[in-house]
Design a protein around this motif. Structure first.
Motif, mmCIF file in Angstrom:
data_model
loop_
_atom_site.group_PDB
_atom_site.id
_atom_site.type_symbol
_atom_site.label_atom_id
_atom_site.label_comp_id
_atom_site.label_asym_id
_atom_site.label_seq_id
_atom_site.Cartn_x
_atom_site.Cartn_y
_atom_site.Cartn_z
ATOM 1 N N LYS A 1 0.843 -1.191 0.000
ATOM 2 C CA LYS A 1 0.000 0.000 0.000
ATOM 3 C C LYS A 1 0.877 1.238 0.000
ATOM 4 O O LYS A 1 1.738 1.399 0.846
ATOM 5 C CB LYS A 1 -0.899 -0.008 1.230
ATOM 6 N N LYS A 2 0.656 2.087 -0.950
ATOM 7 C CA LYS A 2 1.373 3.358 -1.024
ATOM 8 C C LYS A 2 0.643 4.342 -0.115
ATOM 9 O O LYS A 2 -0.556 4.550 -0.239
ATOM 10 C CB LYS A 2 1.373 3.842 -2.479
ATOM 11 N N ILE A 3 1.366 4.927 0.816
ATOM 12 C CA ILE A 3 0.751 5.861 1.759
ATOM 13 C C ILE A 3 0.703 7.258 1.131
ATOM 14 O O ILE A 3 1.657 7.700 0.503
ATOM 15 C CB ILE A 3 1.513 5.867 3.111
ATOM 16 N N THR A 4 -0.416 7.934 1.290
ATOM 17 C CA THR A 4 -0.569 9.282 0.732
ATOM 18 C C THR A 4 0.097 10.297 1.656
ATOM 19 O O THR A 4 0.364 10.017 2.829
ATOM 20 C CB THR A 4 -2.057 9.656 0.578
ATOM 21 N N LYS A 5 0.351 11.503 1.137
ATOM 22 C CA LYS A 5 0.947 12.572 1.950
ATOM 23 C C LYS A 5 0.056 12.901 3.135
ATOM 24 O O LYS A 5 0.538 13.149 4.237
ATOM 25 C CB LYS A 5 1.183 13.820 1.102
ATOM 26 N N LYS A 6 -1.256 12.891 2.909
ATOM 27 C CA LYS A 6 -2.201 13.204 3.979
ATOM 28 C C LYS A 6 -2.114 12.154 5.091
ATOM 29 O O LYS A 6 -2.094 12.491 6.274
ATOM 30 C CB LYS A 6 -3.623 13.278 3.414
ATOM 31 N N GLU A 7 -2.047 10.874 4.700
ATOM 32 C CA GLU A 7 -1.933 9.802 5.697
ATOM 33 C C GLU A 7 -0.605 9.896 6.443
ATOM 34 O O GLU A 7 -0.556 9.714 7.654
ATOM 35 C CB GLU A 7 -2.044 8.435 5.017
ATOM 36 N N ALA A 8 0.467 10.189 5.714
ATOM 37 C CA ALA A 8 1.785 10.329 6.334
ATOM 38 C C ALA A 8 1.779 11.485 7.334
ATOM 39 O O ALA A 8 2.341 11.379 8.426
ATOM 40 C CB ALA A 8 2.850 10.550 5.263
ATOM 41 N N LYS B 1 -0.844 12.648 8.982
ATOM 42 C CA LYS B 1 -1.647 12.236 10.143
ATOM 43 C C LYS B 1 -0.836 11.340 11.074
ATOM 44 O O LYS B 1 -0.859 11.503 12.290
ATOM 45 C CB LYS B 1 -2.912 11.504 9.683
#
Length: 179
Positions: free
Chosen positions: A28-35, A37
């Protein structure tokens, strides 16, 4: 609050590394928003490691929304800046959470430039910088926690054997490392 897990040995296989197109859908590639958070959740966890009755919080990185979307130059500095109430020593902390090791090591800086920026900050401001590293579990409750002086770190990744002396398993460990 603090948990500890034992390091396990890693066995290597002779099987070829799959090409990107062959990797399983589990990757799963983590999004900037998830990173962002996860990073904020770990910063808040780190605040609890430096209790208010022992440390004054002098600075903390901003929420991008607090500057109306504008870049805040001080956000390039370490995430937290404290003053030890007992010793009056000021120090900064860069918070890094990783769910697992990368190639057998904790990769605390993605690029050499990032690591160099913290070293430059430490030198120019004459303030010690510590790297708080959370591993496993969740950002708000990592399985393992380490706080290592930046001056002890030579590379962007740190192997478990180098982290052993900097593990935080109880609140008093923080004082042993800082003082």
């Amino acid at each position: 609050m603090f948990k500890s897990i034992k390091w396990v040995s890693i066995e290597f296989s002779d099987d070829p590394i799959p090409k990107k197109s062959e990797k399983t859908k589990k990757t799963k590639k983590i999004t900037k928003k998830e990173a962002f958070k996860k990073g904020k959740a770990f910063e808040l966890y780190c605040l609890d490691i430096f209790p208010e009755n022992e440390f004054d919080l002098l600075e903390m990185t901003h929420n991008p929304n607090s500057a109306n979307g504008r870049f805040v130059e001080s956000d390039l500095n370490p995430d937290l800046k404290f003053r030890d109430k007992k010793t009056n020593v000021i120090f900064s902390v860069e918070c890094k959470y990783r769910s697992n090791l990368f190639k057998g090591a904790f990769k605390w800086a993605k690029y050499k430039d990032q690591a160099d920026r913290y070293r430059e900050y430490e030198t120019e401001n004459n303030i010690p910088v510590f790297i708080a590293m959370g591993l496993g579990g969740t950002p708000d409750d990592p399985e393992q926690m380490f706080i290592m002086p930046l001056k002890e770190i030579k590379y962007n990744s740190v192997y478990p054997s180098a982290l052993e002396d900097y593990e935080i398993t109880e609140s008093q460990d923080v004082f042993k490392i800082l003082r």
